[in-house]
Scaffold this motif. Structure first.
Motif, PDB file in Angstrom:
ATOM      1  N   THR A 148     -54.337   5.652  11.393  1.00 14.26           N
ATOM      2  CA  THR A 148     -54.789   6.935  10.995  1.00 14.26           C
ATOM      3  C   THR A 148     -53.724   8.164  11.152  1.00 14.26           C
ATOM      4  O   THR A 148     -54.055   9.329  10.694  1.00 14.26           O
ATOM      5  N   GLU A 149     -52.695   7.797  11.601  1.00 10.97           N
ATOM      6  CA  GLU A 149     -51.742   8.964  11.840  1.00 10.97           C
ATOM      7  C   GLU A 149     -50.845   9.461  10.341  1.00 10.97           C
ATOM      8  O   GLU A 149     -50.647  10.649  10.368  1.00 10.97           O
ATOM      9  N   HIS A 150     -51.139   8.704   9.691  1.00 11.17           N
ATOM     10  CA  HIS A 150     -50.250   8.904   8.273  1.00 11.17           C
ATOM     11  C   HIS A 150     -51.166   9.874   7.074  1.00 11.17           C
ATOM     12  O   HIS A 150     -50.605  10.419   6.330  1.00 11.17           O
ATOM     13  N   ALA A 151     -52.459   9.742   7.400  1.00  4.59           N
ATOM     14  CA  ALA A 151     -53.463  10.265   6.492  1.00  4.59           C
ATOM     15  C   ALA A 151     -53.196  10.330   5.120  1.00  4.59           C
ATOM     16  O   ALA A 151     -53.103  11.209   4.417  1.00  4.59           O
ATOM     17  N   ASN A 152     -52.468   9.074   4.491  1.00  5.47           N
ATOM     18  CA  ASN A 152     -52.170   8.978   3.185  1.00  5.47           C
ATOM     19  C   ASN A 152     -51.013   9.798   2.805  1.00  5.47           C
ATOM     20  O   ASN A 152     -50.912  10.041   1.423  1.00  5.47           O
ATOM     21  N   ASN A 153     -50.013  10.466   3.671  1.00  6.05           N
ATOM     22  CA  ASN A 153     -49.273  11.141   3.110  1.00  6.05           C
ATOM     23  C   ASN A 153     -47.885  10.448   3.139  1.00  6.05           C
ATOM     24  O   ASN A 153     -47.343   9.891   4.180  1.00  6.05           O
ATOM     25  N   PRO A 154     -47.275  10.341   2.104  1.00  4.99           N
ATOM     26  CA  PRO A 154     -45.795   9.459   1.986  1.00  4.99           C
ATOM     27  C   PRO A 154     -44.932  10.040   2.839  1.00  4.99           C
ATOM     28  O   PRO A 154     -43.904   9.255   3.332  1.00  4.99           O
ATOM     29  N   ALA A 155     -44.837  11.360   3.327  1.00  9.31           N
ATOM     30  CA  ALA A 155     -43.686  11.750   4.211  1.00  9.31           C
ATOM     31  C   ALA A 155     -43.928  11.214   5.600  1.00  9.31           C
ATOM     32  O   ALA A 155     -42.946  10.932   6.175  1.00  9.31           O
ATOM     33  N   MET A 156     -45.260  10.719   5.880  1.00  4.67           N
ATOM     34  CA  MET A 156     -45.370  10.080   7.195  1.00  4.67           C
ATOM     35  C   MET A 156     -44.624   8.920   7.423  1.00  4.67           C
ATOM     36  O   MET A 156     -44.145   8.363   8.508  1.00  4.67           O
ATOM     37  N   TRP A 157     -44.284   8.165   6.224  1.00  9.45           N
ATOM     38  CA  TRP A 157     -43.455   6.732   6.346  1.00  9.45           C
ATOM     39  C   TRP A 157     -42.068   7.048   7.249  1.00  9.45           C
ATOM     40  O   TRP A 157     -41.823   6.583   8.130  1.00  9.45           O
ATOM     41  N   ASN A 158     -41.324   8.251   6.614  1.00  9.34           N
ATOM     42  CA  ASN A 158     -40.152   8.746   7.454  1.00  9.34           C
ATOM     43  C   ASN A 158     -40.487   9.262   8.950  1.00  9.34           C
ATOM     44  O   ASN A 158     -39.743   8.960   9.711  1.00  9.34           O
ATOM     45  N   ILE A 159     -41.597   9.914   9.008  1.00 10.62           N
ATOM     46  CA  ILE A 159     -41.861  10.462  10.249  1.00 10.62           C
ATOM     47  C   ILE A 159     -42.108   9.458  11.309  1.00 10.62           C
ATOM     48  O   ILE A 159     -41.630   9.444  12.469  1.00 10.62           O
ATOM     49  N   GLY A 160     -42.602   8.357  10.769  1.00  6.89           N
ATOM     50  CA  GLY A 160     -42.957   6.989  11.664  1.00  6.89           C
ATOM     51  C   GLY A 160     -41.671   6.428  12.285  1.00  6.89           C
ATOM     52  O   GLY A 160     -41.441   6.125  13.289  1.00  6.89           O
ATOM     53  N   TYR A 161     -40.677   6.325  11.202  1.00 11.90           N
ATOM     54  CA  TYR A 161     -39.495   6.053  11.695  1.00 11.90           C
ATOM     55  C   TYR A 161     -38.619   6.880  12.527  1.00 11.90           C
ATOM     56  O   TYR A 161     -38.117   6.425  13.783  1.00 11.90           O
ATOM     57  N   ARG A 162     -39.017   8.139  12.530  1.00  8.42           N
ATOM     58  CA  ARG A 162     -38.181   9.113  13.240  1.00  8.42           C
ATOM     59  C   ARG A 162     -39.059   8.994  14.901  1.00  8.42           C
ATOM     60  O   ARG A 162     -38.442   9.088  15.765  1.00  8.42           O
ATOM     61  N   LYS A 163     -40.478   8.645  14.946  1.00  7.69           N
ATOM     62  CA  LYS A 163     -41.053   8.347  16.167  1.00  7.69           C
ATOM     63  C   LYS A 163     -40.377   7.173  16.752  1.00  7.69           C
ATOM     64  O   LYS A 163     -40.160   7.089  17.928  1.00  7.69           O
ATOM     65  N   MET A 164     -40.200   6.067  15.878  1.00  7.18           N
ATOM     66  CA  MET A 164     -39.428   4.814  16.557  1.00  7.18           C
ATOM     67  C   MET A 164     -38.191   5.130  17.199  1.00  7.18           C
ATOM     68  O   MET A 164     -37.932   4.942  18.264  1.00  7.18           O
ATOM     69  N   LEU A 165     -37.330   5.909  16.535  1.00  5.11           N
ATOM     70  CA  LEU A 165     -36.015   6.241  17.102  1.00  5.11           C
ATOM     71  C   LEU A 165     -36.331   7.324  18.351  1.00  5.11           C
ATOM     72  O   LEU A 165     -35.551   7.034  19.267  1.00  5.11           O
ATOM     73  N   ALA A 166     -37.095   8.104  18.328  1.00  5.61           N
ATOM     74  CA  ALA A 166     -37.256   9.037  19.482  1.00  5.61           C
ATOM     75  C   ALA A 166     -37.757   8.179  20.660  1.00  5.61           C
ATOM     76  O   ALA A 166     -37.378   8.347  22.045  1.00  5.61           O
ATOM     77  N   GLN A 167     -38.859   7.373  20.480  1.00  3.32           N
ATOM     78  CA  GLN A 167     -39.233   6.143  21.431  1.00  3.32           C
ATOM     79  C   GLN A 167     -37.711   5.591  22.050  1.00  3.32           C
ATOM     80  O   GLN A 167     -37.724   5.267  23.348  1.00  3.32           O
ATOM     81  N   MET A 168     -36.901   5.062  21.294  1.00  3.46           N
ATOM     82  CA  MET A 168     -35.949   4.348  21.515  1.00  3.46           C
ATOM     83  C   MET A 168     -35.012   5.404  22.536  1.00  3.46           C
ATOM     84  O   MET A 168     -34.377   4.457  23.557  1.00  3.46           O
ATOM     85  N   ARG A 169     -34.930   6.496  22.062  1.00  4.24           N
ATOM     86  CA  ARG A 169     -34.098   7.364  22.756  1.00  4.24           C
ATOM     87  C   ARG A 169     -34.300   7.744  24.216  1.00  4.24           C
ATOM     88  O   ARG A 169     -33.733   7.833  25.193  1.00  4.24           O
ATOM     89  N   ALA A 170     -35.777   7.796  24.286  1.00  6.00           N
ATOM     90  CA  ALA A 170     -36.497   7.948  25.346  1.00  6.00           C
ATOM     91  C   ALA A 170     -36.461   6.876  26.694  1.00  6.00           C
ATOM     92  O   ALA A 170     -36.516   6.999  27.526  1.00  6.00           O
TER      93      ALA A 170
END
Length: 181
Positions: free
Chosen positions: A158-180
């Motif tokens: 449900t996070e992406h709401a069918n928005n293609p930009a969310m694909w890259n935002i998901g990867y940014r979230k992964m990277l942020a989780q790794m850094r944290a």
């Protein structure tokens, strides 16, 4: 080709070529281009302790070591990964899953959605394990944001709401989780 205990000798060979950084692929169960995401040390190559000792020895020798993992593929032939595929694979509007083929002709991989929190948490956990428990000082995160954004119609994502930009935002979230971590 090599076992975990051979890794320090590989650093010596790399140094003869003027290099001090190793990229280790095929270290995981079922090996490179097969065992995605079976990210645990392959017992045919040695024990987890042998892997940890080899990585620590490389670091003591002043070398650097990265592990190869892919950020979005799950081999469909593993029964223990059926639930991960069900909960985390990218789904098309018609309910079919995004399936891709790499390597041998009989290999099929489900493409895991960057907006799946189940997959993101597992992937970040693997990076944490390899860097904090095993001791790598770098990672090769193959396919992370390498392709164009994709729409996912999985009802649980449900996070992406069918928005293609969310694909890259998901990867940014992964990277942020790794850094944290």
């Amino acid at each position: 080709v090599h076992r975990f205990k051979d890794i320090p000798a590989l650093l010596e060979q790399a140094r003869e070529m003027g290099l001090n950084h190793l990229l280790i692929s095929g270290w995981n169960f079922d090996g490179f281009d097969h065992g995605f995401p079976q990210y645990r040390p392959d017992p045919d190559l040695g024990t987890e302790e042998e892997l940890r000792e080899a990585v620590h020895r490389v670091r003591e020798m002043g070398g650097h070591l990265a592990f190869y993992i892919t950020s979005r593929l799950c081999n469909t032939r593993y029964p223990d990964r059926a639930e991960l595929i069900r909960s985390s694979a990218l789904m098309h509007r018609d309910g079919s899953l995004q399936i891709e083929r790499y390597g041998a002709g009989d290999l099929e991989f489900a493409c895991l959605c960057s907006q799946s929190t189940v997959w993101r948490d597992e992937f970040v956990g693997v990076v944490d394990y390899l860097t904090h428990t095993i001791g790598a000082d770098s990672m090769y995160l193959d396919q992370l944001a390498m392709g164009g954004g994709q729409l996912c119609y999985h009802p649980e994502h449900t996070e992406h709401a069918n928005n293609p930009a969310m694909w890259n935002i998901g990867y940014r979230k992964m990277l942020a989780q790794m850094r944290a971590g």
